[in-house]
Design a protein around this motif. Structure first.
Motif, short mmCIF file in Angstrom:
data_model
loop_
_atom_site.label_atom_id
_atom_site.label_comp_id
_atom_site.label_asym_id
_atom_site.label_seq_id
_atom_site.Cartn_x
_atom_site.Cartn_y
_atom_site.Cartn_z
N ALA A 71 1.15 -0.82 -0.19
CA ALA A 71 0.21 0.60 -0.02
C ALA A 71 0.99 1.07 0.01
O ALA A 71 0.58 2.42 -1.02
CB ALA A 71 -1.03 0.16 1.44
N ALA A 72 1.82 1.06 0.79
CA ALA A 72 3.04 2.53 0.58
C ALA A 72 3.38 2.16 -0.89
O ALA A 72 3.68 3.43 -0.70
CB ALA A 72 4.31 2.09 1.90
N ARG A 74 2.10 1.34 -3.52
CA ARG A 74 1.17 2.45 -4.90
C ARG A 74 1.02 3.61 -4.41
O ARG A 74 1.03 4.13 -5.35
CB ARG A 74 0.42 1.21 -4.42
CG ARG A 74 -0.19 0.27 -4.79
CD ARG A 74 -1.06 -0.77 -4.66
NE ARG A 74 -1.25 -2.34 -5.18
CZ ARG A 74 -1.17 -2.83 -5.77
NH1 ARG A 74 -1.13 -1.87 -7.05
NH2 ARG A 74 -1.29 -3.71 -6.35
N ALA A 75 1.32 4.29 -3.43
CA ALA A 75 0.96 5.06 -2.82
C ALA A 75 1.86 6.43 -3.77
O ALA A 75 1.70 7.62 -4.04
CB ALA A 75 1.03 6.20 -1.61
N GLU A 77 4.04 5.47 -6.49
CA GLU A 77 3.22 5.69 -7.73
C GLU A 77 4.54 5.92 -8.48
O GLU A 77 5.17 5.93 -9.26
CB GLU A 77 3.05 6.36 -8.24
CG GLU A 77 1.61 5.75 -8.16
CD GLU A 77 0.34 7.72 -8.95
OE1 GLU A 77 0.47 8.60 -8.98
OE2 GLU A 77 -0.66 7.27 -9.16
#
Ligand code: GRF
Length: 186
Positions: A71-72, A74-75, A77
């Protein structure tokens, strides 16, 4: 389009610093760690780029930690994830999501001496030449396809620390070269 590089590091971050000090430095948009007090995070904040920690201590299971790390990531990008002294195995979910866009640097000539103690293991084995490897990350431990390597001669009076420091000199150069070619090609 400017590439976005995420660097993952658990320790002092001298390899991160080599990237930051190089022409690709301005493509490094974030640094992530599993270790809240990693000096690599300090290097990031001093450079004015984002820094985050995903600590296993904050999760009940390794699977939850991997999900938190994903999740971290993906944030951010990222176009490229560089593991530069990140001392955790990156889970299959993350490898799958970013296959071909995660590289790692290892202080030995893979496939020899994989794992967390490559420098110590090479010394203990008694090899005369070791070195460093930049490779793609796959689901294994230091098993992804090899991108580049540099050899380092072991001196008779070498300790793990003296040898590792000499290897890191080559790692810093090799990592900057590989990342420069990877994002320059985009
Ligand atoms: C490097 O030798 C890397 O290959 C190993 O840990 C070291 C990290 O060094 N996994 P630093 O924290 O960048 O100085």
């Amino acid at each position: 389009m400017t590439s976005r590089i995420l660097v993952l590091a658990s320790g002092s971050g001298s390899l991160l610093q080599a990237l930051l000090d190089s022409p690709v430095g301005n493509a490094v948009v974030a640094v992530g760690s599993d270790t809240p007090d990693a000096y690599a995070l300090t290097r990031a904040t001093e450079t004015g780029i984002a820094a985050f920690t995903v600590s296993p201590a904050d999760f009940d299971t390794r699977a939850d930690w991997n999900a938190g790390l994903l999740a971290a990531i993906r944030a951010v990008e990222p176009d490229l994830i560089v593991s530069a002294g990140f001392m955790r195995i990156i889970g299959a979910e993350i490898v799958e999501a970013y296959r071909g866009r995660i590289i790692n640097t290892h202080p030995a000539l893979l496939p020899a001496f994989p794992g967390a103690h490559g420098v110590r293991d090479a010394l203990a084995y008694g090899v005369k030449v070791t070195g460093c490897t930049v490779h793609f990350v796959d689901e294994g431990v230091d098993t992804g396809s090899i991108i580049a390597q540099t050899a380092v001669i072991i001196e008779p009076d070498d300790t793990e620390d003296s040898l590792h420091e000499r290897i890191k000199i080559q790692e810093r150069r090799l990592l900057v070269d590989v990342v420069t070619h990877m994002i320059g090609a985009q």
